[in-house]
Design a protein around this motif. Structure first.
Motif, PDB file in Angstrom:
ATOM      1  N   GLY A 200       0.814  -1.218   0.000  1.00 38.76           N
ATOM      2  CA  GLY A 200       0.000   0.000   0.000  1.00 38.76           C
ATOM      3  C   GLY A 200       0.844   1.264   0.000  1.00 38.76           C
ATOM      4  N   LEU A 201       2.034   1.171  -0.602  1.00 37.45           N
ATOM      5  CA  LEU A 201       2.957   2.309  -0.633  1.00 37.45           C
ATOM      6  C   LEU A 201       3.123   2.815  -2.054  1.00 37.45           C
ATOM      7  CD1 LEU A 201       5.745   0.850   1.690  1.00 37.45           C
ATOM      8  CD2 LEU A 201       4.209   2.750   2.250  1.00 37.45           C
ATOM      9  N   PRO A 202       3.359   4.101  -2.241  1.00 43.29           N
ATOM     10  CA  PRO A 202       3.642   4.596  -3.589  1.00 43.29           C
ATOM     11  C   PRO A 202       4.938   4.011  -4.103  1.00 43.29           C
ATOM     12  CG  PRO A 202       4.032   6.320  -1.948  1.00 43.29           C
ATOM     13  CD  PRO A 202       3.368   5.184  -1.232  1.00 43.29           C
ATOM     14  N   ASP A 203       4.938   3.605  -5.353  1.00 44.39           N
ATOM     15  CA  ASP A 203       6.121   3.014  -5.966  1.00 44.39           C
ATOM     16  C   ASP A 203       6.948   4.139  -6.592  1.00 44.39           C
ATOM     17  OD1 ASP A 203       8.022   1.619  -7.377  1.00 44.39           O
ATOM     18  OD2 ASP A 203       6.620   0.184  -8.256  1.00 44.39           O
ATOM     19  N   PRO A 204       8.174   4.380  -6.103  1.00 45.78           N
ATOM     20  CA  PRO A 204       8.983   5.476  -6.623  1.00 45.78           C
ATOM     21  C   PRO A 204       9.726   5.125  -7.915  1.00 45.78           C
ATOM     22  CG  PRO A 204      10.191   4.348  -4.904  1.00 45.78           C
ATOM     23  CD  PRO A 204       8.845   3.668  -4.992  1.00 45.78           C
ATOM     24  N   THR A 205       9.463   3.935  -8.443  1.00 43.40           N
ATOM     25  CA  THR A 205      10.237   3.417  -9.563  1.00 43.40           C
ATOM     26  C   THR A 205       9.713   3.931 -10.904  1.00 43.40           C
ATOM     27  OG1 THR A 205      10.438   1.392  -8.248  1.00 43.40           O
ATOM     28  CG2 THR A 205      11.167   1.279 -10.539  1.00 43.40           C
ATOM     29  N   ALA A 206      10.610   4.275 -11.803  1.00 48.20           N
ATOM     30  CA  ALA A 206      10.245   4.633 -13.173  1.00 48.20           C
ATOM     31  C   ALA A 206      10.377   3.392 -14.047  1.00 48.20           C
ATOM     32  CB  ALA A 206      11.149   5.749 -13.689  1.00 48.20           C
TER      33      ALA A 206
END
Length: 208
Positions: A200-206
């Motif tokens: 339930g965390l924002p994914d910082p990955t591009a």
């Protein structure tokens, strides 16, 4: 990154070892430098050890990285004896530096089936360290700590957040795009994306 964050929280000083084995995904070396700084490493060694001479893996030879999703058996991204090699190097530095604990971020739950990510391997290497070194023979010994061993990838993502670590500094992809994005399709990218979603965390990955 998370293993080092845990070690720091437990009061350990950090000596960070990165092995430049001429792997396909060399952007991870840049990520390692950022992470060593993030966790306050007292020293960070990037040790060259070219494993492409051995080959035998999609990460060290001209073998395509699978993009179809997790399959059965040990995948071609397995690098022969990689964690054994890495821990042996870490053991040499640990003994020279007078350190008593080695932390490694292996995981035996959400992983790709690598044999050197299992609890039996960690226990066996710890026993080896005690009989293969002067420190071990003299009774000082070593602990091989694998704090992520029984955590899911979602739990690891949540632990990074709890420790206040910037997960965007880390790198997972086995086959980066030419503009240095995560491919989004290799096993490691799929596990990474799933972990942030389940936590339930924002994914910082591009992702490409």
């Amino acid at each position: 990154m998370v293993a080092a964050g845990i070690a720091r929280k437990e009061g350990f000083g950090i000596l960070a070892l990165t092995v430049d084995y001429n792997q396909r995904h060399r952007i991870e070396l840049d990520a390692a430098r950022r992470i060593a700084s993030e966790v306050g490493a007292e020293r960070h060694i990037v040790l060259p050890l070219d494993l492409t001479g051995f080959g035998g893996s999609a990460l060290t030879a001209e073998i395509d990285v699978p993009k179809e999703g997790l399959g059965e058996g040990i995948p071609v991204t397995y690098v022969p004896a990689r964690n054994t090699i890495f821990l042996s190097l870490a053991l040499g530095w640990a003994e020279a530096a007078g350190a008593s604990a080695m932390f490694i971020g292996v995981n035996a739950l959400d992983y790709s089936g690598y044999p050197d990510c299992r609890p039996d391997f960690i226990a066996a290497f710890e026993s080896l360290a005690d009989i293969a070194t002067k420190a071990g023979v003299e009774g000082e010994g070593f602990k091989v700590r694998a704090p992520l061993l029984h955590m899911s990838k979602a739990e690891i993502a949540a632990e990074a957040a709890r420790l206040g670590l910037d997960a965007g500094l880390s790198w997972s992809c086995y086959d980066p795009t030419p503009n240095l994005m995560h491919c989004g399709l290799c096993d490691s990218c799929r596990l990474r994306s799933k972990a942030f979603a389940e936590a339930g965390l924002p994914d910082p990955t591009a992702y490409a």
